[in-house]
Design an enzyme around this catalytic site. Sequence first.
Site, mmCIF file in Angstrom:
data_model
loop_
_atom_site.group_PDB
_atom_site.id
_atom_site.type_symbol
_atom_site.label_atom_id
_atom_site.label_comp_id
_atom_site.label_asym_id
_atom_site.label_seq_id
_atom_site.Cartn_x
_atom_site.Cartn_y
_atom_site.Cartn_z
ATOM 1 N N LEU A 115 -80.594 22.332 -34.575
ATOM 2 C CA LEU A 115 -81.193 23.744 -34.221
ATOM 3 C C LEU A 115 -82.196 24.477 -35.402
ATOM 4 O O LEU A 115 -81.702 24.274 -36.489
ATOM 5 C CB LEU A 115 -80.048 24.720 -33.641
ATOM 6 C CG LEU A 115 -79.161 24.371 -32.427
ATOM 7 C CD1 LEU A 115 -78.065 25.234 -32.070
ATOM 8 C CD2 LEU A 115 -79.931 23.902 -31.213
ATOM 9 N N ASP A 116 -83.149 25.040 -34.798
ATOM 10 C CA ASP A 116 -83.771 25.941 -35.764
ATOM 11 C C ASP A 116 -82.732 26.779 -36.512
ATOM 12 O O ASP A 116 -81.801 27.407 -35.972
ATOM 13 C CB ASP A 116 -84.917 26.700 -35.225
ATOM 14 C CG ASP A 116 -86.196 25.831 -34.560
ATOM 15 O OD1 ASP A 116 -86.170 24.729 -35.145
ATOM 16 O OD2 ASP A 116 -86.810 26.280 -33.704
ATOM 17 N N ARG A 117 -83.400 27.310 -37.617
ATOM 18 C CA ARG A 117 -82.592 28.328 -38.497
ATOM 19 C C ARG A 117 -82.307 29.381 -37.773
ATOM 20 O O ARG A 117 -81.022 29.819 -37.809
ATOM 21 C CB ARG A 117 -83.488 28.539 -39.705
ATOM 22 C CG ARG A 117 -82.678 29.585 -40.587
ATOM 23 C CD ARG A 117 -83.741 30.220 -41.333
ATOM 24 N NE ARG A 117 -84.959 31.167 -40.647
ATOM 25 C CZ ARG A 117 -86.013 31.122 -40.986
ATOM 26 N NH1 ARG A 117 -86.474 30.504 -42.130
ATOM 27 N NH2 ARG A 117 -87.067 31.982 -40.192
ATOM 28 N N ARG A 258 -90.208 27.635 -27.953
ATOM 29 C CA ARG A 258 -90.983 28.504 -28.266
ATOM 30 C C ARG A 258 -92.611 28.372 -28.177
ATOM 31 O O ARG A 258 -93.408 29.468 -27.819
ATOM 32 C CB ARG A 258 -90.600 28.628 -29.971
ATOM 33 C CG ARG A 258 -89.278 28.900 -30.274
ATOM 34 C CD ARG A 258 -88.886 28.681 -31.668
ATOM 35 N NE ARG A 258 -89.429 29.263 -32.579
ATOM 36 C CZ ARG A 258 -89.563 29.265 -33.950
ATOM 37 N NH1 ARG A 258 -88.797 28.465 -34.446
ATOM 38 N NH2 ARG A 258 -90.232 29.935 -34.627
#
Length: 329
Positions: A115-117, A258
Amino acid sequence: MSDEADVERRSSSQIASITLLNYPVPLSPPLPPVSKQIELSRAMSAASKSSLFTLSRGDVVYEDEWLIAVNKPQGVYCENVLSSAPSALAQSSQSDELTQGFEASRPELHLANRLDRDTSGVMVITKSHKVASKLVKAFTDHKVKKTYIARCIGSAPKWEKITIKSAHGRSKFGAWRVYAASDVGRALPGGSVVRNMETSFEVLSINGKGRLKEVSEFRKDERNTIVVEEKAVKEDIATKDEILVRAYPRSGRTHQIRLHCQYLGISILGDVKYEGVYEWKGTTYDAHQLHAESLSFEHPVTGLEILLRAPLPLWANQALEHSLNPATS
């Protein structure tokens, strides 16, 4: 320089120019200048937070002898979740004898998904190489069904459900961008290739009015499907709405949800890379508000269908707080 060498040089230059001109043109805008400094600040903050992070048993949403699923917090790197997993596994031992046994046979932990930060939510860690390879292949082959919750700011959509199909790739500046669906397969600077990208969305609430529906199979309607071939036309409206959506990504591209939210004109709150506002109603946000809600797949060992869900974060519950009262739904 000989005439032959000069001709060869000019010919190479012309070929390079033609090749450059033949690169597909991204349809989403470049990263906003303000995002560079904000992202740097966020990365430094996350590095500090991640170095102190310790996974606890309270973060675990599922565990068996082959894998463990955890609820990753916002602002923590995946690698730090993985490195702290052994301590959470050891906490499940009820005695010193069991703890010593765990230390002696420490499992081979691997990240099955990332997962993204700043994205929170369900993340799977496998306990052996064999299970890892099977589950990673399931993700690669798009056999894992995923849902995400996103809090977005923009003009309230006229649709309740929609599917968007586009292409995805890195521009010559290294940023991920939306490309036309017809560009799939074309070469990009750096040697990468444009790939397909598809996401379905459903609106859960607008300005706090709506409800949290149960996760179900999203049925696509071709009449409400956007096939991206040109830049989005966005309405310039002064009044912005707060929209909570559930996303069903059908491919696993970097920053997919996103990017598609940006294209639809409902950028995720706090997502400065993709035109999301980071100041909203007097509050400054230090991360984007995207949550990996669920994963469902065939268990790599038992073959049984498994559904993993992470509890909703505070911001998602706040966005739905009005809908919890039936009188306002």
